[in-house]
Scaffold this active site. Structure first.
Site, mmCIF file in Angstrom:
data_model
loop_
_atom_site.group_PDB
_atom_site.id
_atom_site.type_symbol
_atom_site.label_atom_id
_atom_site.label_comp_id
_atom_site.label_asym_id
_atom_site.label_seq_id
_atom_site.Cartn_x
_atom_site.Cartn_y
_atom_site.Cartn_z
ATOM 1 N N GLN A 163 -9.495 75.980 31.101
ATOM 2 C CA GLN A 163 -10.561 76.552 30.282
ATOM 3 C C GLN A 163 -11.870 75.820 30.560
ATOM 4 O O GLN A 163 -12.250 74.910 29.832
ATOM 5 C CB GLN A 163 -10.175 76.411 28.801
ATOM 6 C CG GLN A 163 -11.137 77.043 27.841
ATOM 7 C CD GLN A 163 -11.043 78.546 27.850
ATOM 8 O OE1 GLN A 163 -9.971 79.106 27.941
ATOM 9 N NE2 GLN A 163 -12.169 79.201 27.739
ATOM 10 N N PHE A 164 -12.571 76.213 31.623
ATOM 11 C CA PHE A 164 -13.807 75.520 31.986
ATOM 12 C C PHE A 164 -14.880 75.635 30.920
ATOM 13 O O PHE A 164 -15.767 74.792 30.829
ATOM 14 C CB PHE A 164 -14.339 76.013 33.343
ATOM 15 C CG PHE A 164 -14.976 77.364 33.309
ATOM 16 C CD1 PHE A 164 -16.351 77.479 33.133
ATOM 17 C CD2 PHE A 164 -14.222 78.514 33.460
ATOM 18 C CE1 PHE A 164 -16.952 78.730 33.110
ATOM 19 C CE2 PHE A 164 -14.811 79.760 33.431
ATOM 20 C CZ PHE A 164 -16.188 79.871 33.261
ATOM 21 N N THR A 165 -14.783 76.641 30.064
ATOM 22 C CA THR A 165 -15.816 76.840 29.042
ATOM 23 C C THR A 165 -15.790 75.760 27.955
ATOM 24 O O THR A 165 -16.706 75.691 27.136
ATOM 25 C CB THR A 165 -15.714 78.234 28.394
ATOM 26 O OG1 THR A 165 -14.434 78.378 27.789
ATOM 27 C CG2 THR A 165 -15.934 79.323 29.429
#
Length: 151
Positions: free
Chosen positions: A78-80
């Site tokens: 989950q890069f966000t």
């Protein structure tokens, strides 16, 4: 590294129309990786996740860990989680690690978590557009950052 850990009664992830991972009772973990993360961050977070006492004992108190109850753990990249939202209305993801850094760390994280728990750890598909379904249990949601151990 940052994680959001949710206790679930079930969770699944679909990528490209195919089921990528599925668990019953356990922990759903969103994992964000930044460019300065190392194996030390992996060791810290995986040990905490495996031993965090978020499952109820016979008295109804959160005294048992995923390892204690044999809970499943599903990990999704989950890069966000490294979104910067200070300026404007469009988040910036400049603090998230690029795939060439993130993928090996993501794979090492999953491998270490599997090693610690002695269980297979299902995952999503790194970088894919995924659909996630889960049934939160509690709800219990924990946010951790390996760089802010007192978070």
């Amino acid at each position: 590294m940052r994680v959001i850990i949710q206790r679930v009664s079930q969770a699944s992830v679909v990528a490209d129309g195919q089921q990528a991972g599925q668990i019953g009772k356990g922990l759903f973990v969103l994992l964000g990786i930044c460019p300065t993360d190392t194996t030390d961050d992996i060791a810290y977070l995986t040990a905490k996740i495996a031993s965090m006492r978020v499952f109820s004992d016979s008295a109804g108190l959160m005294n048992l860990s995923a390892s204690d109850v044999g809970a499943d753990i599903l990990v999704v990249s989950q890069f966000t989680l490294f979104a910067k939202t200070r300026k404007g209305n469009r988040p910036s993801f400049i603090d998230a690690a690029r795939p060439e850094v993130a993928i090996p760390l993501y794979e090492a994280f999953v491998s270490e978590l599997s090693h610690i728990t002695g269980r297979h750890v299902p995952t999503g598909v790194f970088g894919a557009d995924m659909q996630i379904s889960l049934v939160a249990d509690g709800p219990v949601s924990i946010i951790m950052d390996s760089k802010q151990k007192d978070f």
